[in-house]
Design an enzyme around this catalytic site. Structure first.
Site: not given
Ligand code: ZN
Length: 570
Positions: A257, A286, A304, A306, A308, A388, A434
């Site tokens: 992000c 992580r 990920q 991912d 946005h 979410k 996200h």
């Molecule tokens: Zn994010």
């Protein structure tokens, strides 16, 4: 079980013994390690006790009394367990025969009901999970109301073991982890690399078709970036230690992000260009404790899927609907059923005004309504930065996995000072979403291996077709058939090694190849192939062009299964 253990080992000390998913366990301090045969001995004693003392009684006791009673018996762990019960809470004691135990109960009303149980395994477990405390022995067991249900459960456990992605990962040459590279880092072998490639290809096609744009961001960035994003403060324990470049601390990224936020604010944005949908298969790192890393499912570096979305508040319901529709499409393609949960504002520690939380929560519900998706409510389950929708998928073994998510974020636009100019010329904050569909490639594909038991659908299979000549003289024809399929970008293996045909067939079956094409003299003469779909589903001889047509169709439709031509089928 505990009372049986007490009978067999009077000096035993007892820790916690809760019921868990699919059974129960009990942590025990015993004079010696349990040996083979001990579980059977305990089971036998359990049966005897259930007959001899079937009555269960419950008593409410005072904290002082029970503490003194347990201390007198030398039950040090139980004394500690009493001290852990919050003040003012009722303490109940269940007993049968001369046995008693702390228990919230009741799990069963009498011990002579018809039920079936099995003690399954023993493992070491530190008292209260603390490696500085004594190591106890933990007995796992399970119980059902009938022998049939118990047998069905044990069969299911066998299947879980057979499908374990770590086992199949080795057996099918899919992936590895290496002590010399470190725990929690996955190496994808070619046979799984192609599966991932197919998934990524599918993923990108779906995203581009839905108006997403690809972006790419670096794996390493100045620590300062993560101070701005708040990750250092809120997520620091999961991040790797800084490294110095030119005396400035840098970090490997735990999330994508911040990078996408930097791209957003490189120039002024107008409401006219919103929504922006930016997608990245972003690899993040992580820190997971070494004790919890697990195959591909819990790892220290992963990619990920991912994206946005930056949009105006008015656009939010439609954007949510778009994401949910995409998630539904992708999960269904892999053959997953799912449940979606709407997670609302947590009671403690969350940012943003009530009005904006309400608006976003309503937008999530509206979006779901637009695509006819049912939402379960997860009251207070939202992130501190916004509400979410989380997804739990059910795999072929009925297990639930968490992966897809779509999250509203009121925090990052604030921290990165993201803005756009609205239709009246005012500078306002965009809404940031996200979202991930698969979650991470590692976890998703690890789960897929187990979901399919290594039998990937045709479009994903590492090898889709194996062409097997009956004898050496049929090899040229086999190679010609393979070549034609290869020209159409099917993954085809021509198994023309000079070994017995049955051996080659076994190998192809072991590798879970969806189709075996067996060819001999007649096939070569007629231009046909004898097609055997995976899993003993009969055989059909057809022109090789007809098989290619079938293969094209299975690939294009991403069919989950191969056809069933066994005679029993209609
Ligand atoms: Zn994010």
């Amino acid at each position: 079980m505990a009372s049986a253990v007490a009978k067999l080992w009077p000096e035993a000390k007892f820790g916690f013994g809760p019921s868990i998913e699919h059974g129960f366990y009990y942590d025990l301090d015993l004079p010696a390690p349990l040996e083979e045969g001990d579980l059977k001995r305990i089971e036998k004693e359990m049966r005897r006790i259930a007959k001899a003392a079937p009555e269960l009684t419950c008593a409410v006791v005072s904290r002082e009394d029970i503490r003194a009673r347990l201390a007198a018996l030398g039950q040090i762990y139980k004394v500690e367990a009493v001290d852990l019960i919050p003040a003012g809470e009722k303490i109940t004691l269940y007993s049968h025969g001369d046995w008693f135990d702390l228990c919230e109960g009741p799990h069963i009303d009498r011990l002579d009901r018809p039920f079936a149980f099995k003690l399954q395994s023993v493992a070491g477990a530190y008292w209260r999970g603390d490696e500085k405390r004594p190591m106890l022995q933990r007995i796992y067991g399970t119980a059902f109301w009938s022998e049939e249900d118990l047998a069905r459960h044990l069969e299911w456990l066998e299947e879980v073991k057979t499908r374990d992605h770590r086992r199949l990962g080795t057996e099918l040459d899919l992936f590895s982890v290496h002590a010399e590279a470190g725990a929690g880092f996955v190496f994808w072998h070619p046979r799984l690399g192609i599966v991932r490639h197919e998934i990524e290809d599918f993923w990108w096609r779906e995203h581009i078709a839905r108006g997403y744009q690809p972006v790419y961001s670096p794996h390493v960035a100045r620590e300062q970036l993560f101070a701005v994003s708040g990750h250092l403060e809120n997520y620091g324990e999961m991040m790797y230690a800084p490294m110095d470049l030119d005396d400035v601390p840098y970090r490997v990224k735990p999330m994508n992000c911040p990078g996408h936020s930097l791209i957003y604010r490189t120039r002024g944005r107008s409401y006219r260009e919103l929504p922006l949908r930016w997608a990245e298969l972003g690899t993040v790192y992580r820190y997971e404790k070494s004790g919890v890393v697990h195959g591909m499912l819990r790892v220290r570096g992963f990619t990920q899927d991912d994206a946005h979305i930056f949009c105006t508040p008015e656009q939010l319901p439609e954007e949510i609907a778009g994401v949910l529709d995409l998630i539904h499409h992708v999960l269904s393609t892999f053959g997953f059923e799912y449940t979606a949960y709407l997670a609302t504002r947590p009671e403690q520690k969350s940012i943003g005004e009530d009005a904006i939380w309400e608006r976003a929560t309503r937008a999530l519900a509206d979006g779901a309504a637009r695509v006819g998706m049912h939402l379960e409510l997860d009251e207070g389950g939202g992130a501190f930065y916004g509400p979410k929708i989380d997804f739990k998928v059910r795999d072929a073994l009925g297990r639930e996995w968490q992966n897809s998510t779509v999250q509203c974020d009121f925090n990052l636009p604030e921290r990165f000072d993201l803005e756009y100019t609205d239709s009246s010329g005012n500078r306002v904050r965009p809404i940031m979403l996200h979202r991930a569909v698969l979650g991470s490639l590692e976890r998703f594909v690890g789960g897929l291996i187990e979901h399919y038991g290594g039998r990937f659908p045709f479009w994903l299979a590492p090898e889709q077709v194996a062409v097997i000549p009956i004898r050496e003289e049929h090899a040229p024809y086999a190679r010609a058939v393979a070549k034609e399929l290869f020209a159409e970008q099917f993954r085809v293996r021509c198994m023309d090694e000079p070994t017995h045909m049955n051996k080659r067939i076994k190998t192809a079956q072991h590798d879970r190849v969806p189709f075996l094409l067996v060819v001999g003299g007649r096939e070569a003469e007629d231009g046909t192939v004898a097609v055997r779909p995976r899993g003993e589903r009969g055989q059909r001889t057809m022109p090789s062009a007809e098989f290619a047509q079938l293969a094209r169709q299975l690939r294009a439709t991403r069919a989950l299964d191969v056809p069933d031509w066994s005679e029993a089928a209609p």
